[in-house]
Design a protein around this motif. Structure first.
Motif, PDB file in Angstrom:
ATOM      1  N   ALA A  96       1.510  -4.806  -2.176  1.00  0.00           N
ATOM      2  CA  ALA A  96       2.384  -5.225  -3.378  1.00  0.00           C
ATOM      3  C   ALA A  96       3.640  -5.345  -2.425  1.00  0.00           C
ATOM      4  CB  ALA A  96       2.828  -3.494  -4.066  1.00  0.00           C
ATOM      5  N   ASN A  97       3.413  -5.215  -0.990  1.00  0.00           N
ATOM      6  CA  ASN A  97       4.549  -5.493  -0.495  1.00  0.00           C
ATOM      7  C   ASN A  97       4.331  -7.145   0.685  1.00  0.00           C
ATOM      8  OD1 ASN A  97       6.786  -3.535  -0.368  1.00  0.00           O
ATOM      9  ND2 ASN A  97       5.617  -2.348   1.363  1.00  0.00           N
ATOM     10  N   ARG A 107       4.800  -9.074  -3.027  1.00  0.00           N
ATOM     11  CA  ARG A 107       6.312  -9.500  -3.572  1.00  0.00           C
ATOM     12  C   ARG A 107       7.282 -10.246  -2.125  1.00  0.00           C
ATOM     13  NH1 ARG A 107      11.070  -6.248  -1.236  1.00  0.00           N
ATOM     14  NH2 ARG A 107      12.658  -6.218  -2.046  1.00  0.00           N
ATOM     15  N   TYR A 147       5.889 -13.856  -3.573  1.00  0.00           N
ATOM     16  CA  TYR A 147       6.337 -14.136  -4.565  1.00  0.00           C
ATOM     17  C   TYR A 147       8.179 -14.652  -4.364  1.00  0.00           C
ATOM     18  CZ  TYR A 147       9.830 -13.600  -8.499  1.00  0.00           C
ATOM     19  OH  TYR A 147      10.612 -13.220  -9.992  1.00  0.00           O
ATOM     20  N   TYR A 152       5.296 -10.843 -11.436  1.00  0.00           N
ATOM     21  CA  TYR A 152       6.003 -10.443 -10.159  1.00  0.00           C
ATOM     22  C   TYR A 152       5.812  -8.712 -11.000  1.00  0.00           C
ATOM     23  CZ  TYR A 152       9.352  -8.554  -7.287  1.00  0.00           C
ATOM     24  OH  TYR A 152      10.183  -7.689  -6.333  1.00  0.00           O
ATOM     25  N   SER A 153       6.193  -8.080 -12.363  1.00  0.00           N
ATOM     26  CA  SER A 153       6.253  -6.976 -13.222  1.00  0.00           C
ATOM     27  C   SER A 153       4.888  -6.040 -12.318  1.00  0.00           C
ATOM     28  CB  SER A 153       6.657  -7.361 -14.557  1.00  0.00           C
ATOM     29  OG  SER A 153       5.107  -7.207 -14.959  1.00  0.00           O
ATOM     30  N   VAL A 163       3.525  -5.920  -9.704  1.00  0.00           N
ATOM     31  CA  VAL A 163       3.876  -5.673  -8.479  1.00  0.00           C
ATOM     32  C   VAL A 163       5.291  -4.312  -8.715  1.00  0.00           C
ATOM     33  CG1 VAL A 163       4.545  -6.277  -5.675  1.00  0.00           C
ATOM     34  CG2 VAL A 163       3.276  -7.950  -7.684  1.00  0.00           C
ATOM     35  N   LYS A 164       6.406  -4.750  -9.057  1.00  0.00           N
ATOM     36  CA  LYS A 164       7.228  -3.818  -9.197  1.00  0.00           C
ATOM     37  C   LYS A 164       6.891  -2.540  -9.925  1.00  0.00           C
ATOM     38  CE  LYS A 164      10.472  -5.964 -11.522  1.00  0.00           C
ATOM     39  NZ  LYS A 164      11.482  -6.717 -12.454  1.00  0.00           N
ATOM     40  N   THR A 165       6.178  -2.181 -10.510  1.00  0.00           N
ATOM     41  CA  THR A 165       5.182  -1.122 -11.231  1.00  0.00           C
ATOM     42  C   THR A 165       4.141  -0.863  -9.919  1.00  0.00           C
ATOM     43  OG1 THR A 165       5.276  -1.803 -13.161  1.00  0.00           O
ATOM     44  CG2 THR A 165       3.958  -0.782 -13.089  1.00  0.00           C
ATOM     45  N   ARG A 183       4.434  -0.731  -7.012  1.00  0.00           N
ATOM     46  CA  ARG A 183       5.394   0.034  -5.976  1.00  0.00           C
ATOM     47  C   ARG A 183       5.699   1.053  -6.288  1.00  0.00           C
ATOM     48  NH1 ARG A 183      10.033  -2.676  -4.303  1.00  0.00           N
ATOM     49  NH2 ARG A 183       9.452  -1.740  -1.650  1.00  0.00           N
ATOM     50  N   ILE A 184       5.855   1.263  -7.543  1.00  0.00           N
ATOM     51  CA  ILE A 184       6.760   2.069  -7.844  1.00  0.00           C
ATOM     52  C   ILE A 184       5.552   3.324  -7.910  1.00  0.00           C
ATOM     53  CG2 ILE A 184       7.828   3.187  -9.887  1.00  0.00           C
ATOM     54  CD1 ILE A 184       9.503   0.657 -10.617  1.00  0.00           C
TER      55      ILE A 184
END
Length: 111
Positions: A41-42, A45, A48, A58-59, A61-63, A65-66
């Motif tokens: 994911a990083n 990121r 991106y 990108y959403s 990737v954020k999900t 990471r969380i």
């Protein structure tokens, strides 16, 4: 036409599995999978952030990471609690003796 980030789906899948694996493998599987998901994911990121106009997922990737962070924290807590139990009870025999004592007390109080 926008591209998809290359590791977004894989990172999301690994993060979800790490969330489940933290409970099924005494935390070790969760830590391994969540670290891999975080690395992927990083990497996406960073890709991106270099050219955000070229990518549209990108959403994910954020999900990922969380969820990977949550899986990592839960796995870490599970490992810490297992180590704490071993330290507190001395060994697996101590835990078994404690469990047998609790069962005896429950049987005696039921009679």
């Amino acid at each position: 036409m926008n591209q998809k980030l290359p590791n977004a789906t894989l990172a999301l899948v690994l993060a979800i599995i790490s969330y489940v694996a933290c409970c099924l493998s005494y935390g070790i599987g969760g830590i391994v999978l969540s670290i891999i998901a975080l690395v992927l994911a990083n990497k996406d990121r960073k890709t991106y952030l270099l050219q955000p106009e070229n990518y549209d997922n990108y959403s994910q990737v954020k999900t990922a990471r969380i969820l990977a962070i949550i899986g990592l924290i839960l796995s870490g807590l599970l490992i810490l609690s297992a180590v704490g139990a071993l330290i507190f009870y001395g060994s697996l025999d101590g835990i078994e003796n404690w469990a047998e004592e609790i069962q005896r007390q429950q049987i005696e109080s039921a009679q």
